[in-house]
Structure formats: structure tokens, C-alpha cells
Motif scaffolding. Structure first.
Motif, PDB file in Angstrom:
ATOM      1  N   ASP A 199       0.884  -1.178   0.000  1.00  0.00           N
ATOM      2  CA  ASP A 199       0.000   0.000   0.000  1.00  0.00           C
ATOM      3  C   ASP A 199       0.919   1.226   0.000  1.00  0.00           C
ATOM      4  O   ASP A 199       1.081   1.904   1.008  1.00  0.00           O
ATOM      5  N   PRO A 200       1.529   1.526  -1.154  1.00  0.00           N
ATOM      6  CA  PRO A 200       2.532   2.597  -1.224  1.00  0.00           C
ATOM      7  C   PRO A 200       1.910   3.982  -1.064  1.00  0.00           C
ATOM      8  O   PRO A 200       0.724   4.193  -1.314  1.00  0.00           O
ATOM      9  N   LEU A 201       2.740   4.912  -0.655  1.00  0.00           N
ATOM     10  CA  LEU A 201       2.303   6.285  -0.463  1.00  0.00           C
ATOM     11  C   LEU A 201       2.057   6.957  -1.816  1.00  0.00           C
ATOM     12  O   LEU A 201       2.892   6.915  -2.707  1.00  0.00           O
ATOM     13  N   GLU A 202       0.904   7.576  -1.954  1.00  0.00           N
ATOM     14  CA  GLU A 202       0.547   8.269  -3.182  1.00  0.00           C
ATOM     15  C   GLU A 202      -0.055   9.630  -2.858  1.00  0.00           C
ATOM     16  O   GLU A 202      -0.618   9.823  -1.776  1.00  0.00           O
ATOM     17  N   GLY A 203       0.010  10.562  -3.805  1.00  0.00           N
ATOM     18  CA  GLY A 203      -0.596  11.868  -3.624  1.00  0.00           C
ATOM     19  C   GLY A 203       0.210  12.751  -2.693  1.00  0.00           C
ATOM     20  O   GLY A 203       1.384  12.519  -2.413  1.00  0.00           O
ATOM     21  N   ASP A 204      -0.480  13.788  -2.181  1.00  0.00           N
ATOM     22  CA  ASP A 204       0.159  14.705  -1.246  1.00  0.00           C
ATOM     23  C   ASP A 204      -0.697  14.838   0.000  1.00  0.00           C
ATOM     24  O   ASP A 204      -1.683  14.112   0.180  1.00  0.00           O
ATOM     25  N   ILE A 205      -0.354  15.787   0.865  1.00  0.00           N
ATOM     26  CA  ILE A 205      -1.016  15.884   2.158  1.00  0.00           C
ATOM     27  C   ILE A 205      -2.518  16.143   2.035  1.00  0.00           C
ATOM     28  O   ILE A 205      -3.304  15.693   2.865  1.00  0.00           O
ATOM     29  N   ALA A 206      -2.929  16.830   0.978  1.00  0.00           N
ATOM     30  CA  ALA A 206      -4.357  17.077   0.768  1.00  0.00           C
ATOM     31  C   ALA A 206      -5.089  15.767   0.484  1.00  0.00           C
ATOM     32  O   ALA A 206      -6.225  15.560   0.946  1.00  0.00           O
TER      33      ALA A 206
END
Length: 384
Positions: A191-198
Motif C-alpha cells: 500500500d505505497p504512499l501516493e498523492g500529497d497531504i491534501a
């Protein structure tokens, strides 16, 4: 402390005299009239001496640990019927068995001892552990294995009675146990990190999730920590951790972070305390006691970690044998013992040996201890 030491000396003398008295009884004396209550009294005296006193919360070892040798090993073997073995660092290191460990277990079985295998490692199911035992030359059945993958599934199934889904941070062992217990779950795998803080502030959550379970997860990620912590933002969401071990035992000098690193990351993010089903909590021993006849006064816990194996023995009123073939060292034991701190004395074992293989060698020097038999006759159950 002086009063306690004097009391221990008195109890040791009582135990010695009672033992001599029992050995001197005529064999024609009915065992259920004399031997059973007298022998039990002797054992209670011995256990009190071994433990150094007890409290309602468990055993506090105020005496020094004893290193087993050819002179005291027979009394040691006579003092228990059941032995709880930790696995990693005690019986094996990865896929390499500890020297002599297989023979030690065989010899204990031959003497009528009952072994159970209690491990905090959640990477395998009980079935997978039984297969590993066989590969490494050990005699062990699935029903003798109590691992944290099994314990977590059992806790969710029987204690929480979850009907919905579980958010599961874990691997194949936890998945298999959850499947065997008929539990629905989501979460395993990458479950890799995607996108940004929003995007992170609006990650989707499954409304059917009713509990969060965190074990060893080779795919641990920032995204998984966010999901777990977000589910736990609901104060009514149960939070279960398999164990809190900080690292895995190795002989290479490399550090392999343990499940505790993952559990603590979620704990910190969620601001919640988990229920831990592994050592040093009482869950494992209570589970074994529920499914098998277990006399804690006649049980020994063998482990290599002071903060899990030895502490669990303390918490459950069980004597312990520390082996320095894994994580903790004898020097740590000595430091805890010298501290005089009640909290640190909980990490002091009852007995010490360098490894379980050494125990097997010592057993060869001891006379075979008398096997305990439970017989039922017209007078009821008696011990001979």
C-alpha cells in the motif's frame, strides 16, 4: 529483605526434611492418605523458595537466579511437568536449529514432560510453524504451537466477536489464521504512499471495518500507518497488537526491526494503547490453560528475552529458565538483579543456562526423574 531470606532458609529446610520423610515411608502406606498431601506441601515449599515469595499479581523473584549444573539438574527436572518454549533465539535462528535443541525436546518427552511452543512471531500460522518444526528436525504438532497470529485471530473471534471486517497490518501467517477462523479482513499487501497531504487527509476508509490488528508486516508503509490510525480515531474501535518485540534475534550483527516498531508507530499516530496478545501479557498462558490441563506451579517457561519470556513467567506465576542464545544477555540479568528495584527484579529468571542444547547434555548426567502418573481408582484421582 533479611526477614524474607530467613523465611526462605526455613522453607528450604522444611522441604528437605519432608522429602526425606516421604522417601522413608513404607510402600504399603496408602498413597492417597499420606504421600499426596505431604508431597504437595514439599512442592509448595520448594516453589516458594524458587520464586522467593509471591503476590496476587504474580511472582517476584527476590532470590538470585540459579545456574543449572549436574548437581541440581535432577531436582530441576523433577520440579515440572510442562515446559513452554520460546522459538526464535531459543530453538532456532531463522532456518538454523540451535545446536542440540531437537535432542533436548526428545529427551524431555521421553521423561513424560509436555512441551508447548509459545512464540511472538506472527509471520506464520500454527500449521506453517508445524511444517517448520518438521523441516528442522523437531517433533511438534500444530496443537502444541501457540503463536501470536493464532492468538490475534482467536481474540477477534472469541473475545470481540467481530462480525464485520478487520483492518489487518500483517503477512501470510495472520491471513491464514484469520481465514481459518472465518474472519473478513482488508489491508495485507503493498500500500505505497501516493498523492500529497491534501489527498492523505481524505483517504477512503471502509465503513465495515470493526477492529484494527497490527502484526509483523513486510509491506509496512506510511499509508498503512495513516489508515490504521484513522480507523482508530474512532475511540470505540478495538486496537490489537500481536507483540511489542523491538528486534528479531540474529547472529550476524545486523538489526532486524521487530513487530514492536510497527505497533508503536500506529500507537503513537493514533494516541491509543493496544491490547497485546503476545508475551509478556497473560493471554498466551490463559489460552493454553483453557485448552489443556496446566498446573502453573509445575510449569517452566524457557526463553531468551527478559522483557517478554521472563516477564511473562513473572506475570503468570511461572518459574523461568533463561538461555543466552538469543536477544538478552546474562550481564543484563545481573544488572537487573543488582538494581534492587522491584520493577527490574521482574526480569530476573529463576534458572539460567547458555542454551537448551546444554540442558540436553546435563540431562544425560542426571538420573531419570520419577515420572508422575495420575491414576483413578475407587478412592478418586491420586498422584504417585
Amino acid at each position: 529483605m533479611v526477614v524474607l531470606q530467613q523465611t526462605l532458609r526455613v522453607f528450604r529446610r522444611i522441604e528437605t526434611q519432608i522429602t526425606k520423610l516421604v522417601r522413608g515411608f513404607n510402600r504399603d502406606v496408602p498413597q492417597n492418605i499420606v504421600n499426596r498431601p505431604v508431597v504437595n506441601l514439599a512442592r509448595n515449599c520448594r516453589n516458594f523458595c524458587d520464586f522467593g515469595g509471591s503476590t496476587s499479581e504474580g511472582v517476584i523473584n527476590m532470590a538470585q537466579y540459579s545456574e543449572l549444573n549436574s548437581e541440581n539438574v535432577k531436582d530441576f527436572l523433577d520440579s515440572f511437568d510442562t515446559v513452554l518454549f520460546d522459538c526464535d533465539g531459543v530453538l532456532w535462528h531463522g532456518m538454523e536449529a540451535e545446536s542440540g535443541a531437537q535432542d533436548t525436546i526428545k529427551k524431555l518427552r521421553k521423561l513424560g514432560k509436555t512441551p508447548f511452543f509459545v512464540t511472538n512471531n506472527s509471520t506464520k500460522s500454527r500449521k506453517q510453524y508445524a511444517e517448520k518444526f518438521t523441516k528442522l528436525g523437531f517433533e511438534a504438532s500444530k496443537d502444541e504451537v501457540f503463536g501470536t497470529a493464532y492468538m490475534a485471530a482467536l481474540y477477534v473471534k472469541e473475545h470481540l466477536n467481530i462480525q464485520g471486517k478487520v483492518y489487518l497490518m500483517g503477512g501470510a501467517g495472520l491471513e491464514e489464521e484469520f481465514q481459518l477462523h472465518g474472519l473478513s479482513y482488508i489491508g495485507p499487501g503493498p500500500d505505497p504512499l501516493e498523492g500529497d497531504i491534501a489527498d492523505w487527509a481524505n483517504i477512503p476508509l471502509d465503513p465495515e471495518v470493526q477492529a484494527v490488528v497490527v502484526g509483523f508486516d513486510g509491506h509496512v508503509s506510511y499509508m498503512k500507518m495513516m489508515r490504521a490510525a484513522s480507523y482508530l480515531n474512532n475511540p470505540n474501535m478495538p486496537f490489537i497488537g500481536t507483540n511489542t518485540d523491538g528486534r528479531l534475534p540474529t547472529k550476524t550483527g545486523r538489526v532486524i526491526p521487530g513487530t514492536g516498531c510497527i505497533v508503536n508507530s500506529v500507537k503513537t499516530a493514533a494516541g491509543r494503547e493496544p491490547v497485546i496478545v503476545g508475551k509478556p501479557s497473560k493471554q498466551l498462558v490463559e489460552c493454553i490453560s483453557k485448552r489443556h490441563k496446566l498446573d502453573r506451579s509445575r510449569t517452566i517457561m524457557v526463553g531468551d528475552r527478559l522483557d517478554t519470556d521472563i516477564l511473562m513467567g513473572h506475570n503468570c506465576g511461572i518459574r523461568t529458565l533463561f538461555v543466552s542464545s538469543g536477544i538478552s544477555s546474562l550481564e543484563e540479568v545481573k544488572q537487573h538483579q543488582a538494581s534492587g528495584s522491584p520493577d527490574r527484579l521482574k526480569f530476573v529468571p529463576t534458572y539460567y543456562l547458555p542454551s537448551v542444547g546444554v540442558l540436553g547434555k546435563l540431562m544425560d548426567t542426571a538420573e531419570s526423574p520419577k515420572k508422575r502418573r495420575i491414576e483413578t481408582n475407587t478412592s478418586g484421582t491420586q498422584e504417585t
